[in-house]
Design a protein around this motif. Structure first.
Motif, PDB file in Angstrom:
ATOM      1  N   GLU A   1      -4.645  -0.178   6.411  1.00 57.41           N
ATOM      2  CA  GLU A   1      -3.184  -0.187   6.304  1.00 57.41           C
ATOM      3  C   GLU A   1      -2.701   1.001   5.477  1.00 57.41           C
ATOM      4  OE1 GLU A   1      -2.331  -3.996   4.593  1.00 57.41           O
ATOM      5  OE2 GLU A   1      -2.506  -5.052   6.501  1.00 57.41           O
TER       6      GLU A   1
ATOM      7  N   GLY B   1      -0.406   4.532   6.406  1.00 62.22           N
ATOM      8  CA  GLY B   1       0.881   4.731   5.752  1.00 62.22           C
ATOM      9  C   GLY B   1       1.609   3.450   5.409  1.00 62.22           C
ATOM     10  N   HIS B   2       0.978   2.301   5.554  1.00 64.74           N
ATOM     11  CA  HIS B   2       1.608   1.023   5.235  1.00 64.74           C
ATOM     12  C   HIS B   2       1.281   0.653   3.792  1.00 64.74           C
ATOM     13  CE1 HIS B   2       2.510   0.605   9.444  1.00 64.74           C
ATOM     14  NE2 HIS B   2       1.238   0.783   9.736  1.00 64.74           N
ATOM     15  N   TRP B   3       1.956   1.307   2.852  1.00 62.62           N
ATOM     16  CA  TRP B   3       1.637   1.125   1.437  1.00 62.62           C
ATOM     17  C   TRP B   3       2.657   0.289   0.687  1.00 62.62           C
ATOM     18  CZ3 TRP B   3       5.563   3.245  -1.362  1.00 62.62           C
ATOM     19  CH2 TRP B   3       6.335   4.204  -0.726  1.00 62.62           C
ATOM     20  N   GLY B   4       3.599  -0.315   1.379  1.00 63.75           N
ATOM     21  CA  GLY B   4       4.546  -1.189   0.706  1.00 63.75           C
ATOM     22  C   GLY B   4       5.949  -0.615   0.637  1.00 63.75           C
ATOM     23  N   ALA B   5       6.277   0.309   1.501  1.00 58.23           N
ATOM     24  CA  ALA B   5       7.600   0.930   1.469  1.00 58.23           C
ATOM     25  C   ALA B   5       8.709  -0.100   1.642  1.00 58.23           C
ATOM     26  CB  ALA B   5       7.710   2.008   2.546  1.00 58.23           C
ATOM     27  N   GLU B   6       8.463  -1.140   2.413  1.00 56.04           N
ATOM     28  CA  GLU B   6       9.484  -2.170   2.623  1.00 56.04           C
ATOM     29  C   GLU B   6       9.805  -2.887   1.312  1.00 56.04           C
ATOM     30  OE1 GLU B   6      10.029  -6.304   5.102  1.00 56.04           O
ATOM     31  OE2 GLU B   6       8.846  -4.708   6.008  1.00 56.04           O
TER      32      GLU B   6
ATOM     33  N   VAL C   1       9.444  -1.669  -1.705  1.00 56.38           N
ATOM     34  CA  VAL C   1      10.149  -0.711  -2.552  1.00 56.38           C
ATOM     35  C   VAL C   1      11.601  -0.613  -2.125  1.00 56.38           C
ATOM     36  CG1 VAL C   1      10.297   1.725  -3.217  1.00 56.38           C
ATOM     37  CG2 VAL C   1       8.067   0.608  -3.089  1.00 56.38           C
ATOM     38  N   ASN C   2      11.845  -0.560  -0.826  1.00 63.30           N
ATOM     39  CA  ASN C   2      13.206  -0.491  -0.306  1.00 63.30           C
ATOM     40  C   ASN C   2      14.017  -1.707  -0.741  1.00 63.30           C
ATOM     41  OD1 ASN C   2      15.402   0.481   1.278  1.00 63.30           O
ATOM     42  ND2 ASN C   2      14.828  -0.947   2.882  1.00 63.30           N
ATOM     43  N   THR C   3      13.426  -2.890  -0.662  1.00 62.34           N
ATOM     44  CA  THR C   3      14.106  -4.116  -1.084  1.00 62.34           C
ATOM     45  C   THR C   3      14.442  -4.065  -2.573  1.00 62.34           C
ATOM     46  OG1 THR C   3      13.006  -5.392   0.630  1.00 62.34           O
ATOM     47  CG2 THR C   3      13.898  -6.635  -1.220  1.00 62.34           C
TER      48      THR C   3
ATOM     49  N   THR D   1      17.303  -1.592  -3.195  1.00 60.27           N
ATOM     50  CA  THR D   1      18.568  -2.145  -2.710  1.00 60.27           C
ATOM     51  C   THR D   1      19.108  -3.198  -3.666  1.00 60.27           C
ATOM     52  OG1 THR D   1      17.915  -1.733  -0.422  1.00 60.27           O
ATOM     53  CG2 THR D   1      19.664  -3.339  -0.765  1.00 60.27           C
TER      54      THR D   1
END
Length: 57
Positions: A18, A22-27, A29-31, A34
Motif C-alpha cells: 500500500e 502511494g496509499h500512506w493515509g492521505a485521506e 490527513v485530509n480529514t 478539514t
C-alpha cells in the motif's frame, strides 16, 4: 546490522505494498486538516460575534 530484520508477515507485506503504491493515509490527513480548518473558522466566528456584542453594548 544495526536493526533486526522485519518480520515479513502478511499484514506487513500488505501495508508495504500500500505504501509503495502511494496509499500512506492521505485521506486521514485530509480529514484532520478539514476538521481543524472548520474548528478555526468556528472559533473565529465566535470571537467576532463576542467582539461585536461587546462593542455595541
Amino acid at each position: 546490522m544495526l536493526r533486526p530484520q522485519l518480520a515479513w508477515s502478511s499484514p506487513v507485506i500488505k501495508r508495504a505494498k500500500e505504501l509503495e503504491q502511494g496509499h500512506w493515509g492521505a485521506e486521514a490527513v485530509n480529514t484532520a486538516v478539514t476538521r481543524t480548518a472548520a474548528a478555526i473558522a468556528a472559533s473565529t466566528a465566535a470571537t467576532v460575534a463576542v467582539t461585536v456584542v461587546t462593542t455595541t453594548s
